[in-house]
Design an enzyme around this catalytic site. Structure first.
Site, PDB file in Angstrom:
ATOM      1  N   ASP A 182      -8.599  -2.771   2.585  1.00 28.09           N
ATOM      2  CA  ASP A 182      -7.245  -3.117   2.085  1.00 28.09           C
ATOM      3  C   ASP A 182      -6.582  -4.126   2.941  1.00 28.09           C
ATOM      4  O   ASP A 182      -5.640  -3.744   3.831  1.00 28.09           O
ATOM      5  CB  ASP A 182      -6.492  -1.844   1.819  1.00 28.09           C
ATOM      6  CG  ASP A 182      -5.191  -2.186   1.034  1.00 28.09           C
ATOM      7  OD1 ASP A 182      -4.927  -3.208   0.786  1.00 28.09           O
ATOM      8  OD2 ASP A 182      -4.459  -1.000   0.973  1.00 28.09           O
ATOM      9  N   TRP A 213      -4.805  -8.162   3.979  1.00 30.20           N
ATOM     10  CA  TRP A 213      -3.915  -9.424   3.209  1.00 30.20           C
ATOM     11  C   TRP A 213      -4.065 -10.473   4.553  1.00 30.20           C
ATOM     12  O   TRP A 213      -4.097 -10.045   5.807  1.00 30.20           O
ATOM     13  CB  TRP A 213      -2.544  -8.955   3.039  1.00 30.20           C
ATOM     14  CG  TRP A 213      -2.007  -8.287   4.321  1.00 30.20           C
ATOM     15  CD1 TRP A 213      -1.134  -8.993   5.222  1.00 30.20           C
ATOM     16  CD2 TRP A 213      -1.597  -6.880   4.684  1.00 30.20           C
ATOM     17  NE1 TRP A 213      -0.503  -7.855   6.286  1.00 30.20           N
ATOM     18  CE2 TRP A 213      -1.119  -6.506   5.963  1.00 30.20           C
ATOM     19  CE3 TRP A 213      -2.148  -5.738   3.824  1.00 30.20           C
ATOM     20  CZ2 TRP A 213      -0.817  -5.420   6.119  1.00 30.20           C
ATOM     21  CZ3 TRP A 213      -2.140  -4.654   4.369  1.00 30.20           C
ATOM     22  CH2 TRP A 213      -1.253  -4.375   5.478  1.00 30.20           C
ATOM     23  N   SER A 245       0.736  -1.278  -0.129  1.00 34.93           N
ATOM     24  CA  SER A 245       0.088   0.090  -0.042  1.00 34.93           C
ATOM     25  C   SER A 245       0.866   1.190  -0.023  1.00 34.93           C
ATOM     26  O   SER A 245       1.652   1.330   0.811  1.00 34.93           O
ATOM     27  CB  SER A 245      -0.838   0.117   1.206  1.00 34.93           C
ATOM     28  OG  SER A 245      -1.792  -1.091   1.123  1.00 34.93           O
ATOM     29  N   CYS A 297      -7.160  -1.286   7.073  1.00 34.24           N
ATOM     30  CA  CYS A 297      -6.031  -1.885   6.536  1.00 34.24           C
ATOM     31  C   CYS A 297      -5.410  -2.722   7.361  1.00 34.24           C
ATOM     32  O   CYS A 297      -4.859  -2.344   8.473  1.00 34.24           O
ATOM     33  CB  CYS A 297      -5.258  -0.891   5.998  1.00 34.24           C
ATOM     34  SG  CYS A 297      -3.931  -1.260   5.022  1.00 34.24           S
TER      35      CYS A 297
END
Length: 695
Positions: free
Chosen positions: A692, A694, A453, A647
């Site tokens: 966003d 992961w 990012s 995020c």
């Protein structure tokens, strides 16, 4: 007599031209085309001169099975290649692998019933198609889809299409395996006939490989029955011919030593820069953000001026890594290639549809160092395929057992995080000299860019991209080696050390060819490209925003706050800007601590930072708890149509934040928990809630 003289002269001239043509073949004409000469254009579809008609391509190459892939990180492409190889070796299918973006789909209504299409589809982000599948997805799921024969959904134009489907997803995301589910539904609606059930692999549960293996066996049985196929003993059949070129020096100008395409080989950079064509960008600044010795977090500034490589706040930057020298050495040594590492090799597809995954001629060292994911996880299927090439019978038996027994494989390989060279060393320290290099190229994924990012605002610094990256490592108890190092973040750490004056950087004992092929990355350069994201600030800066980003998850929010501070300085009205940030201890890993104070001065009371420190006291505190403490403020801003952003870690933090927000909405508005969750789900659908994340 004059006519005869003229005829003699014409014949003589023809002979001279023919002789000259013969001896200049390969120099001035008949030069083999370099498929990587224009690799930078590959992101925009099939290359010039190549058909976009998949049936025409299949007929030209004598194929009856096409395996399409939608891949973002290379895993789906790897699975597609494996299915194509297995279909050929076990069932005699004439297979080819196809990138979805290379073909058009209006003629799928002419797909004959004696051919099969296999779709291997990865879902990206929040239920989105991968970059190479966008056009296919929008076409096949569109309300106004129409085909070459004029058919639409009402008359089921795909009734002759027989297909198989497998999806790659992550259950930590709300729209788990959305791509394969939506495409499967669309194909059935259009009349296509699915063979066997659609498979789904779950990366979130860590079962992707086993899900794939469990799905494919019954799939092959049903496909064989439907298509009247006979299974045969599978024998390794190479896809590529490897030719050692002792007549060529690796210093020759047309030998690729790690360059991704022809332009880079010739020392020129030309856009567009994308996932096929990186920009070699200078690192103009790098620094350590942590204040402790046993962990690292890097801040880097990448200069993209002059590249015409635009980015927007919230986008991702892709870093093209290089494998660590220690692992390159290990890989070449166990295969008995160390002495020939700089031998020039040509790699050629033995099938017209086989695509060599890197430019050639090259060297063993360059192929392994720059193009092969040698540190990636190993599959049971790959291990089983190497058993026939083991140095002795005991090793062959061990490889066969690892390939067949999933529990034993998990214990000995997966749980130890072994890469392929480490595994071969453990099974037998004797060099595995009979393993064909072709099987390694076919079975090991292409080394993929890693995405980060962007932690800067494009409004504030248009030509500099900021990266915030924690240097990754996984500690494995009782294993040797017991620390697994991240490929790309340690490469970046080496670059940072180099920039700060260390002549031979070796972070954690790892060395890297940081000057790149032919020293083209010297002066601290790194190959990058930008991937655009939907993770964006509202277009109206007066709109409130709530951001939740613990650890390096704060990266895009540094860019968000940086941008809103600049807007406030410019006299624009900026809405409430709330950041929930967490780390272990404020004295160790509080990222950008001083910067937040600077932004506070520009934004005034509109900016608030709430911190959660998980190791500061005996009582661990996390961002979701701070969120709950500020429930009235959070709810008030949401009712003002404020945007909510998350995020970071998908598997734990993001899930818990999502659940907590549902509770906050329910409690603050006097609603049931179910209704609160429904409102949060609606926020997701309208992009008021964005992630966003992961795993």
């Amino acid at each position: 007599m004059a006519q005869l003289d003229i005829l003699d002269l014409l014949v003589l001239a023809a002979l001279l031209i023919g002789t000259a043509a013969y001896f200049t073949k390969g120099t001035y004409w008949g030069v083999p085309k370099d498929p990587y000469a224009t690799a930078f254009t590959g992101a925009n579809g099939a290359k010039a001169g190549k058909t976009r008609n998949i049936l025409e391509k299949m007929d030209e190459s004598g194929k009856n099975t096409v395996v399409f892939y939608a891949s973002q990180t290379g895993t789906a492409e790897d699975y597609a290649s494996r299915l194509a190889k297995e279909g050929s070796s076990r069932f005699g299918l004439k297979t080819m692998v196809a990138d979805l973006e290379d073909y058009d789909y209006e003629n799928l209504d002419t797909f004959p019933p004696d051919k099969v299409a296999i779709f291997v589809l990865a879902t990206y982000g929040e239920g989105e198609p991968t970059d190479n599948a966008v056009d296919f997805y929008e076409f096949i799921t569109g309300d106004d889809v129409s085909f070459s024969g004029g058919g639409n959904a009402e008359n089921q134009p795909l009734s002759d299409l027989r297909y198989v489907a497998f999806g790659l997803g992550n259950n930590t995301y709300e729209h788990y395996n959305a791509l394969v589910r939506r495409v499967d539904t669309a194909l059935i609606k259009l009349g296509a006939q699915r063979i066997s059930s659609a498979g789904e692999g779950d990366d979130g549960a860590g079962t992707m490989e086993e899900d794939f293996l469990a799905w494919k066996e019954p799939m092959w049985s049903e496909l064989a029955e439907t298509m009247k196929l006979e299974e045969r003993e599978a024998v390794y059949e190479p896809m590529f011919a490897i030719t050692e070129r002792q007549d060529i020096s690796p210093d020759t100008n047309d030998v690729y030593l790690g360059e991704p395409n022809k332009n880079h080989l010739e020392g020129t950079q030309r856009g567009p820069f994308n996932s096929h064509n990186p920009y070699i960008a200078p690192i103009v600044e790098s620094r350590e953000l942590f204040t402790i010795n046993d962990r690292n977090c890097l801040h880097m500034e990448i200069d993209v001026s002059g590249s015409n490589l635009p980015y927007q706040t919230g986008d991702h930057v892709a870093v093209w890594p290089t494998n660590a020298g220690r692992e390159v050495d290990r890989f070449l040594n166990i295969l008995g290639l160390s002495d020939r590492r700089h031998m020039v090799i040509s790699v050629k597809g033995l099938d017209p549809t086989a695509r060599v995954p890197f430019p050639t001629p090259t060297t063993y060292d360059a192929a392994v160092r720059y193009h092969m994911e040698i540190c990636g996880p190993v599959s049971r299927q790959f291990v089983a395929s190497l058993a026939p090439f083991a140095p002795d019978e005991a090793s062959k038996a061990e490889m066969a057992r690892l390939g067949e027994d999933k529990d034993y494989f998990k214990e000995k390989v997966s749980d130890q995080y072994l890469n392929i060279a480490q595994l071969l060393e453990r099974v037998c320290e004797t060099q595995w000299t009979t393993v064909p290099f072709s099987i390694m190229i076919e079975s090991i994924q292409k080394l993929q860019p890693r995405y980060y990012s962007i932690s800067s605002s494009s409004l504030v610094q248009k030509t500099k991209i900021s990266i915030t990256a924690v240097v990754e490592e996984v500690r494995v108890a009782g294993s040797k080696p017991n620390v697994v190092k991240g490929v790309t973040t340690n490469y970046l750490l080496a670059l940072k050390q180099k920039q700060h004056g260390e002549p031979d950087p070796d972070p954690h004992g790892l060395t890297y060819a940081i000057t790149g092929p032919r020293n083209k990355y010297d002066g601290c350069h790194v190959p990058v490209h930008v991937r655009h994201s939907n993770f964006k600030l509202p277009s109206d800066p007066a709109k409130p925003v709530i951001m939740v980003g613990p650890g390096s998850g704060v990266a895009p929010f540094r860019g968000f706050v940086q941008e809103r501070a600049a807007q406030a300085k410019a006299g624009e009205k900026v809405g409430k800007t709330i950041l929930f940030y967490g780390c272990r201890r404020p004295s160790e890993d509080f990222l950008y601590r001083d910067e937040w104070e600077t932004y506070k001065q520009a934004l005034g009371d509109s900016f608030e930072l709430f911190t959660a420190f998980s190791r500061e006291t005996n009582q661990k505190v996390y961002v979701q708890q701070r969120l709950a403490e500020q429930a009235p403020l959070v709810n008030e801003l949401l009712q003002q149509k404020g945007n909510f952003y998350v995020c970071g870690d998908a598997s734990n933090m993001a899930r818990e934040v999502h659940a907590m927000l549902g509770q906050i909405v329910a409690e603050q508005r006097g609603l049931s928990v179910e209704k609160g969750e429904e409102i949060v789900k609606s926020m997701r659908s309208s992009n008021q809630y964005q992630e966003d994340v992961w795993s």
